[in-house]
Motif scaffolding. Structure first.
Motif, PDB file in Angstrom:
ATOM      1  N   UNK A  82       0.825  -1.194   0.000  1.00 23.10           N
ATOM      2  CA  UNK A  82       0.000   0.000   0.000  1.00 23.10           C
ATOM      3  C   UNK A  82       0.864   1.250   0.000  1.00 23.10           C
ATOM      4  N   UNK A  83       1.949   1.200   0.795  1.00 16.40           N
ATOM      5  CA  UNK A  83       2.855   2.351   0.839  1.00 16.40           C
ATOM      6  C   UNK A  83       3.458   2.581  -0.547  1.00 16.40           C
ATOM      7  N   UNK A  84       3.838   1.487  -1.192  1.00 17.56           N
ATOM      8  CA  UNK A  84       4.411   1.612  -2.533  1.00 17.56           C
ATOM      9  C   UNK A  84       3.438   2.313  -3.476  1.00 17.56           C
ATOM     10  N   UNK A  85       2.140   1.962  -3.363  1.00 17.30           N
ATOM     11  CA  UNK A  85       1.138   2.606  -4.228  1.00 17.30           C
ATOM     12  C   UNK A  85       0.965   4.081  -3.855  1.00 17.30           C
ATOM     13  N   UNK A  86       0.905   4.332  -2.527  1.00 19.27           N
ATOM     14  CA  UNK A  86       0.612   5.688  -2.060  1.00 19.27           C
ATOM     15  C   UNK A  86       1.765   6.651  -2.335  1.00 19.27           C
ATOM     16  N   UNK A  87       2.974   6.110  -2.352  1.00 23.32           N
ATOM     17  CA  UNK A  87       4.127   6.985  -2.560  1.00 23.32           C
ATOM     18  C   UNK A  87       4.118   7.614  -3.951  1.00 23.32           C
ATOM     19  N   UNK A  88       3.319   7.026  -4.855  1.00 26.77           N
ATOM     20  CA  UNK A  88       3.223   7.599  -6.198  1.00 26.77           C
ATOM     21  C   UNK A  88       2.426   8.898  -6.213  1.00 26.77           C
ATOM     22  N   UNK A  89       1.678   9.164  -5.146  1.00 23.93           N
ATOM     23  CA  UNK A  89       0.830  10.356  -5.125  1.00 23.93           C
ATOM     24  C   UNK A  89       1.651  11.553  -4.645  1.00 23.93           C
ATOM     25  N   UNK A  95      -2.585   1.322  10.988  1.00 23.62           N
ATOM     26  CA  UNK A  95      -2.955   2.518  10.232  1.00 23.62           C
ATOM     27  C   UNK A  95      -1.770   3.023   9.429  1.00 23.62           C
ATOM     28  N   UNK A  96      -2.059   3.758   8.369  1.00 22.46           N
ATOM     29  CA  UNK A  96      -1.031   4.559   7.718  1.00 22.46           C
ATOM     30  C   UNK A  96      -1.383   6.013   7.962  1.00 22.46           C
ATOM     31  N   UNK A  97      -0.383   6.815   8.311  1.00 14.92           N
ATOM     32  CA  UNK A  97      -0.617   8.244   8.529  1.00 14.92           C
ATOM     33  C   UNK A  97      -0.051   9.006   7.353  1.00 14.92           C
ATOM     34  N   UNK A  98      -0.898   9.766   6.698  1.00 13.38           N
ATOM     35  CA  UNK A  98      -0.468  10.493   5.502  1.00 13.38           C
ATOM     36  C   UNK A  98      -0.496  11.980   5.780  1.00 13.38           C
ATOM     37  N   UNK A  99       0.626  12.624   5.524  1.00 10.10           N
ATOM     38  CA  UNK A  99       0.659  14.082   5.629  1.00 10.10           C
ATOM     39  C   UNK A  99       0.325  14.651   4.262  1.00 10.10           C
ATOM     40  N   UNK A 100      -0.815  15.322   4.187  1.00 16.15           N
ATOM     41  CA  UNK A 100      -1.306  15.757   2.883  1.00 16.15           C
ATOM     42  C   UNK A 100      -1.229  17.266   2.773  1.00 16.15           C
ATOM     43  N   UNK A 135      -9.622  15.503  -5.208  1.00 19.23           N
ATOM     44  CA  UNK A 135      -8.708  14.908  -6.173  1.00 19.23           C
ATOM     45  C   UNK A 135      -7.753  13.922  -5.475  1.00 19.23           C
ATOM     46  N   UNK A 136      -7.224  14.368  -4.295  1.00 17.76           N
ATOM     47  CA  UNK A 136      -6.312  13.505  -3.538  1.00 17.76           C
ATOM     48  C   UNK A 136      -7.052  12.254  -3.069  1.00 17.76           C
ATOM     49  N   UNK A 137      -8.278  12.453  -2.587  1.00 15.44           N
ATOM     50  CA  UNK A 137      -9.075  11.314  -2.128  1.00 15.44           C
ATOM     51  C   UNK A 137      -9.243  10.296  -3.242  1.00 15.44           C
ATOM     52  N   UNK A 138      -9.498  10.813  -4.447  1.00 16.01           N
ATOM     53  CA  UNK A 138      -9.650   9.919  -5.600  1.00 16.01           C
ATOM     54  C   UNK A 138      -8.413   9.070  -5.805  1.00 16.01           C
TER      55      UNK A 138
END
Lengths: 875, 123
Positions: free
Chosen positions: A561-568, A699-704, A711-714
Motif C-alpha cells: 500500500x505504501x508503494x502505491x501511495x508513494x506515487x501520489x 494505520x497509515x498516517x499520511x501528511x497531505x 482529487x487527492x481522495x480519488x
C-alpha cells in the motif's frame, strides 16, 4: 406507686378491636360485662388468665348480631361509568389544566420509557447463556511493589490447567485468547475478520448456537475453525463451507469445523472467527504471535472462564486460587498476585477492568439515568398533585353535594382515583406516540449505540410500562383523592374562603422547589459538559492535528500500500502506526528494566520514524530510531518523559542508552519525547514507549498538502483498490477523528440538554398552572386593589413575588446539588477536566428565571390588567 | 306494611334448648339478669363453659322473638362505671316456657314403659 388489682384494666388492644367491630349501641353494656368478667377472673386466676380470657370473650363477640353494619357500597358498573363520565367532563371543562397535566405526564413518561428501555437493554447482557449462573471468569490483579496496579479481565493461561486438576467442583474450563484476526482468503481476494482462540469446551460452557458441526469436537484440533453465519455467507455465498480449508496469511491453513450463529448484540464477547486454543502453540513456536500460553507472568493476553458445579463453591475456588498464587509467585519477591472471580452476568454492566474482551459499561451511568427517569416522572406527578389540590376550591361544592346526597369517603376517593387513571391512560397514549418519535432520534444521536443496544420494545416491556403508568397515576392521584374524600361537606358548601385549602400550601411550595431544583441541575450539567466539550476540542494534545489523514489497513500488507501511495505527489510524508494518537486506549505491554526485577505496564505505539515528523512530536533528548526495513529484530525505542520519571530518571538524558526488556526483546532507549496525549484527555499521560515493529501497523498516517482534496481522495481510493478490492477504504482526518473521540461529551450535552428541556418544560407547565390558579382565586382581591389604586406593575409584583422567591430557593438548591454531582462525581472521571464555574450557574439560573417569569408574568399580567368593574360586578 | 307482615310470619317462635335454659335463667335471676350474670349462672348450674358473647347473642335473639324485653339498669364500679342491660321475661316468653314444659310433660306421659312403671335406664 402500686394501685392494686382494682385499677388493672383489660388489654387495650383487645378493647380497641372490640370497639372497632362492635355496634356502637352495644358498646356500653358489652364492655361492662366483659370488664366484670375480667375482674372476676383476675381475682381468682391472675392477670395472665384474665387477659387471655378477655381476648377470648372479645373474639366470641364476632357474631352477626353484634357486628357493625357494613354500609352496603353498592358499587357497580353504573357507578364506574358515571365516574368515568364525570372524569371526562371535568377534564374537558378545565382544558388548560388537562392540557398541562397530560402534556407534562406524557413528556415525562416518554422519557422514562426511553430510559427504562435503555436500562432493560443493559441488564440483558449475557442473559442468554443457559448456564449463566455457573459461568465465571478469573480476574487477576498483579501488584508490582511500588507501582500502581489494575484489575484485569485477563489471567495467565496456565491457570486453566490448575483450575481443572487441582480445584474440585469445577466442571469445565475455557481458555480464550483475543486478537485472532487476519484476512481470510476467498475465491477472489480476501476479507478481514476478527475472532478469538478458544478451548474445545467453549460450546459446552457458552450458549452460542452452533448451526453446523459438533459442539464437542468443533474446536478439538489445531487449525480447526468455526465461522459465524454472516462471515460464512460473505466468504462463499450460498455454499457449504463445512470441511473446507481456508487460508489466513501469517496464520496458516484452517479446516472449517463449524458454523455458529452471530453472537447476539448483548453478548459481552463478539467474534467472527473462533479457532481452537491448540492453534496457539504452533503459532507461538513460529513466532507469529507473542508467546504467552505457558507464561505465569503474562496477565494481559488470555481469559480463563470456568463452569462451576455449585455456585456456593465459588468462594472456595477464589480462596484456592489465592493460596496457589502465594506459592506460584514466591520466586518473584517484588510481585504479588491476587485473583478473584466474576460471574458472566456481572461483566456488563460491571466494574471497570483492564483488557475487557468486548463491550464495557460501568453501572454509574445506568444508575444516574434511572434516578433521572424517576425524578422526571415524579416531577410530572407533582404537577398533577399540585394542580388538583389547587383546583379543590372549585370542586369543593361538587364534593359537598355528593357527600350530602350520601357519598361515602371511599366513593369520593374512588371517583378521584378514576379521574386520575383516566388522565394517566390518556397520557400513556400520547407518551407512546412521543416515545416512537424520540426513540429513533435518540438512537441516531448516539453513535455506535446500536452495537450494544437492541432497543427492542417488546410487548412484555410495554406491559410493564402500562403497569408503571397506572401505578404512577395512582400515586399522583392518591394525595388529591385523600384530600377530597376527607373534605367535610359543611365546610365544602360554605363560602369559598373558609376551606382550609391553604394548609397544604407548604407541600405545594416544596413540590415546586423540587421541580425547579431538578431543572436547574440539568441545565447546569448541560452547560458544564458543554464547557468540557469545548475545552476538550481546544485542548493542546501536544501533537499536530491538521492535514493528517489516517488510513485503516484492515489487515492489508502495508508495504504494498505504501508503494502505491508513494506515487501520489500530494502526500508529502507517510508513516505506519499501531494506533491513532489521542483517540482510544493504545495497546499495553509489560516492560522490565535491565536490572530485571521490576515489570511495569506501559502503553506502546509501534510507529515508523516518520510518525514523529508528521505529528510534530518534540524530541527533548537523544535521537529517533531508524526505520525498521526488513522486519529485523527490535532493539531500539523512544520513550516519553513520563516513562523516564516512572523509572526513576529525573534527568531525562540519563535514560538514553539504557536497556529494557519487553517480553523477550531487549530494547535500548535512543531518545526521549516530550509528553503528549496519546490517549484521550480522559486519561492522564501514562508511560509510553515507541518502537518500529511493522507487523503491528494498523494505520497509515499520511501528511497531505493539497488544495484540491477531492482529487487527492480519488487518488488514494485508486491506490487502495489496487491492493484491496473487497473492503471499503477507511480514511479519516486526524482532527476529525479527535473530534469524534470527544463525541461522547457531545452525547452528554445532548442528553442533559434534552432532559433539561423536559424537566424545565414540566416545571414551567406546573408553574403556569399554579399562576393561573392564583390569578383566578384572587380575582376579587385584584379588583379591589385596582379600584383602590394599585397599578398593573404593583399587582404583577404582588401576584408573583411568592413564586419568584421559590425559584430563587430552587436555584440555590439545584445549584448546590449540581456542584456536588458534577465537581465531585462526574468530572473526576475525566483526567483533564474543567471546573464548574460561576458562569454556568448564572446561565442556567438566568434561563430558568426568564422562563418562569414568562409563565407567571403572562398570567399575572392578564389578571392585573383586567377591568376591576368586571371582576367586582358579579356577586 | 306488607314487609312487616312477612317478617312477622317468618319470625321463629319456637324455643331451642339453649334458648329455653337462658330464658329460665333470666327468670331465676330476676333483677340481676344481665349477660355476664346469666353466663355465670349458666356455668354454675350446668358446669358447662359459655362465652358472654354466646349468651348475649341468644338474649338478643330471644328479644327479637318477643320473649324478652330489656332496659338499661344501674352502673357499678366493677364495670368501670358502665350501665348494664337488664332482661325481663315477657308474657309471651312465659307462655312459651309453659308450652314447652307442657309439651314435654305430654311426651313423658306418652312414654309406654314409664306409664307401665318399670322404666329401665340401664343403670
Amino acid at each position: 406507686m402500686s394501685r392494686g388489682k382494682d385499677h388493672i384494666t383489660p388489654p387495650r388492644l383487645a378493647e380497641k378491636l372490640l370497639l372497632w367491630f362492635l355496634k356502637d349501641e352495644l358498646a356500653e353494656e358489652v364492655l361492662g360485662d366483659l370488664e366484670e368478667k375480667f375482674k372476676d377472673i383476675l381475682k381468682t386466676n391472675g392477670l395472665r388468665k384474665a387477659n387471655r380470657n378477655y381476648c377470648y370473650q372479645v373474639f366470641k363477640y364476632l357474631r352477626p348480631f353484634a357486628l357493625k353494619r357494613i354500609r352496603s357500597k353498592r358499587i357497580n358498573n353504573t357507578m364506574y361509568i358515571n365516574h368515568t363520565k364525570v372524569a371526562l367532563r371535568s377534564l374537558s371543562r378545565n382544558k388548560l389544566f388537562t392540557f398541562i397535566n397530560i402534556t407534562g405526564m406524557a413528556i415525562g413518561m416518554s422519557v422514562a420509557l426511553l430510559i427504562i428501555n435503555l436500562v432493560f437493554d443493559a441488564l440483558k447482557f449475557d442473559q442468554f447463556h443457559t448456564k449463566k449462573d455457573r459461568i465465571y471468569r478469573v480476574l487477576s490483579t498483579p501488584k508490582h511493589i511500588g507501582h500502581a496496579w489494575d484489575e484485569n479481565a485477563t489471567a495467565p493461561a496456565p491457570l486453566a490447567s490448575f483450575l481443572e486438576t487441582d480445584i474440585p467442583g469445577i466442571e469445565e474450563v475455557v481458555r480464550i485468547r483475543r486478537r485472532f484476526s487476519g484476512r481470510v482468503k476467498k475465491e477472489d481476494g480476501s476479507l478481514f475478520a476478527q475472532g478469538i482462540y478458544a478451548d474445545d469446551s467453549f460450546f459446552k460452557v457458552f450458549s452460542f448456537g452452533l448451526l453446523q458441526g459438533n459442539p464437542e469436537t468443533a474446536l478439538q484440533n489445531p487449525y480447526d475453525l468455526v465461522l459465524t453465519q454472516t462471515l460464512a455467507e460473505k466468504l462463499r455465498p450460498g455454499e457449504d463451507l463445512m470441511g473446507q480449508v481456508l487460508t489466513i496469511p501469517d496464520r496458516g491453513e484452517f479446516l472449517v469445523t463449524g458454523i455458529v450463529e452471530d453472537p447476539p448484540a448483548h453478548s459481552h464477547m463478539k467474534f467472527e472467527l473462533i479457532t481452537s486454543f491448540k492453534t496457539v502453540k504452533p503459532l507461538e513456536e513460529k513466532e507469529l504471535i507473542f508467546a504467552s500460553s505457558e507464561n505465569w507472568e503474562d496477565f494481559n493476553t488470555s481469559y480463563v472462564y470456568f463452569l462451576v458445579k455449585d455456585t456456593e463453591q465459588i468462594m472456595a475456588v477464589e480462596n484456592r486460587l489465592n493460596e496457589m498464587s502465594i506459592s506460584q509467585y514466591a520466586s518473584n519477591e517484588r510481585l504479588e498476585v491476587s485473583f478473584s472471580t466474576q460471574n458472566i452476568t456481572s461483566i456488563v454492566p460491571g466494574k471497570d477492568l483492564n483488557n475487557q474482551i468486548g463491550a464495557e459499561l460501568i453501572p454509574l451511568p445506568i444508575i444516574i439515568l434511572s434516578i433521572i427517569a424517576i425524578a422526571i416522572v415524579l416531577s410530572a406527578c407533582f404537577n398533577y398533585t399540585n394542580l388538583s389540590i389547587a383546583r379543590a376550591m372549585r370542586r369543593s361544592k361538587e364534593i359537598g353535594v355528593r357527600k350530602i346526597v350520601g357519598s361515602s369517603k371511599s366513593q369520593i376517593f374512588i371517583q378521584f382515583s378514576v379521574e386520575t387513571v383516566v388522565m394517566t391512560i390518556l397520557s400513556v397514549f400520547f407518551s407512546t406516540l412521543l416515545f416512537l418519535v424520540i426513540k429513533p432520534l435518540f438512537i441516531t444521536s448516539i453513535p455506535r449505540i446500536d452495537l450494544i443496544m437492541e432497543f427492542n420494545t417488546s410487548p412484555v416491556l410495554m406491559l410493564y410500562f402500562l403497569l408503571f403508568a397506572v401505578v404512577i397515576g395512582l400515586v399522583s392521584g392518591l394525595f388529591p383523592a385523600l384530600f377530597f374524600s376527607r373534605l367535610k361537606p359543611l365546610n365544602a358548601l360554605r363560602s369559598n374562603g373558609s376551606i382550609r385549602l391553604f394548609s397544604h400550601i407548604k407541600v405545594r411550595k416544596a413540590l415546586i422547589v423540587l421541580q425547579f431544583s431538578l431543572s436547574v441541575l440539568f441545565l447546569i450539567a448541560m452547560n458544564v459538559v458543554f464547557k468540557q466539550y469545548r475545552y476538550a476540542m481546544a485542548y493542546d494534545m501536544g501533537f499536530k492535528e491538521e492535514n493528517i489523514l489516517n488510513l485503516s489497513l484492515n489487515g492489508n500488507d502495508h508495504e504494498r500500500l505504501i508503494a502505491e501511495l508513494e506515487k501520489i505527489p500530494e502526500i508529502s510524508q507517510l508513516s505506519g502506526s499501531s494506533a491513532v494518537p489521542g483517540t482510544t486506549a493504545s495497546n499495553t505491554t509489560m516492560v522490565k528494566s535491565s536490572n530485571g526485577v521490576d515489570s511495569v505496564r506501559v502503553n506502546f505505539l509501534s510507529v515508523n520514524p516518520n510518525f514523529m515528523d508528521i505529528h510534530n512530536l518534540k524530541l527533548i533528548s537523544g535521537e529517533v530510531y531508524p526505520a525498521n526495513q526488513q522486519n529485523e529484530i527490535l532493539n531500539k525505542m523512544l520513550v516519553n518523559e513520563e516513562f523516564a520519571h516512572v523509572h526513576g530518571y529525573n534527568e531525562v538524558n540519563d535514560i538514553i542508552g539504557e536497556v529494557f526488556y519487553m517480553n523477550q526483546s531487549l530494547l535500548t532507549v535512543t531518545g526521549v519525547l516530550e509528553d503528549f496525549n496519546f490517549q484521550t484527555i480522559e486519561e492522564p499521560i501514562r508511560p509510553l514507549i515507541l518502537f518500529d515493529s511493522p507487523s503491528n501497523y494498523e494505520f497509515l498516517n499520511l501528511n497531505v498538502q493539497a488544495s484540491d482534496l477531492p482529487n487527492v481522495f480519488d487518488k488514494i481510493e485508486k491506490a487502495w483498490t489496487a491492493v484491496d478490492e473487497e473492503t471499503e477504504l477507511e480514511l479519516k482526518f486526524l482532527d476529525q477523528e479527535l473530534e469524534e473521540s470527544n463525541a461522547f461529551l457531545m452525547i452528554f450535552v445532548r442528553v442533559f440538554g434534552f432532559l433539561g428541556l423536559v424537566a424545565v418544560s414540566i416545571a414551567c407547565l406546573g408553574l403556569l398552572g399554579m399562576a393561573v390558579f392564583t390569578a383566578e382565586t384572587r380575582v376579587k382581591e385584584i379588583g379591589i386593589r385596582k379600584a383602590i389604586g394599585a397599578s398593573v406593575n404593583q399587582l404583577i409584583y404582588t401576584l408573583s413575588k411568592s413564586y419568584l422567591f421559590l425559584i430563587i430557593i430552587s436555584g440555590f438548591v439545584g445549584g448546590t446539588l449540581a456542584y456536588i454531582l458534577l465537581q465531585k462525581v462526574i468530572l473526576p472521571e475525566i483526567h483533564h477536566h474543567v471546573n464548574v464555574g460561576f458562569f454556568e450557574f448564572a446561565i442556567a439560573i438566568g434561563m430558568l428565571f426568564l422562563l418562569a417569569l414568562l409563565a407567571i408574568g403572562s398570567q399575572t399580567w392578564r389578571a392585573a390588567s383586567r377591568n376591576p368593574s368586571e371582576s367586582l360586578r358579579s356577586e | 306494611m306488607f314487609y312487616n307482615l312477612v317478617t312477622y310470619i317468618m319470625k321463629e317462635t319456637k324455643l331451642g334448648d339453649f334458648e329455653e335454659t337462658i330464658l329460665l335463667l333470666v327468670g331465676i335471676l330476676d333483677k340481676e339478669a344481665y349477660a355476664f350474670k346469666i353466663a355465670e349462672e349458666f356455668e354454675a348450674q350446668t358446669d358447662r363453659a359459655v362465652s358472654i358473647g354466646a349468651v348475649h347473642s341468644t338474649l338478643n335473639r330471644l328479644g327479637d322473638k318477643g320473649f324478652l324485653t330489656s332496659e338499661m339498669g344501674a352502673s357499678t364500679a366493677e364495670r368501670g362505671g358502665r350501665r348494664k342491660r337488664i332482661y325481663t321475661i315477657t308474657a309471651s316468653g312465659q307462655r312459651a316456657l309453659q308450652e314447652s314444659r307442657d309439651f314435654k310433660i305430654s311426651l313423658w306421659d306418652q312414654f309406654p314403659s314409664l306409664a307401665g312403671g318399670n322404666l329401665n335406664f340401664n343403670i
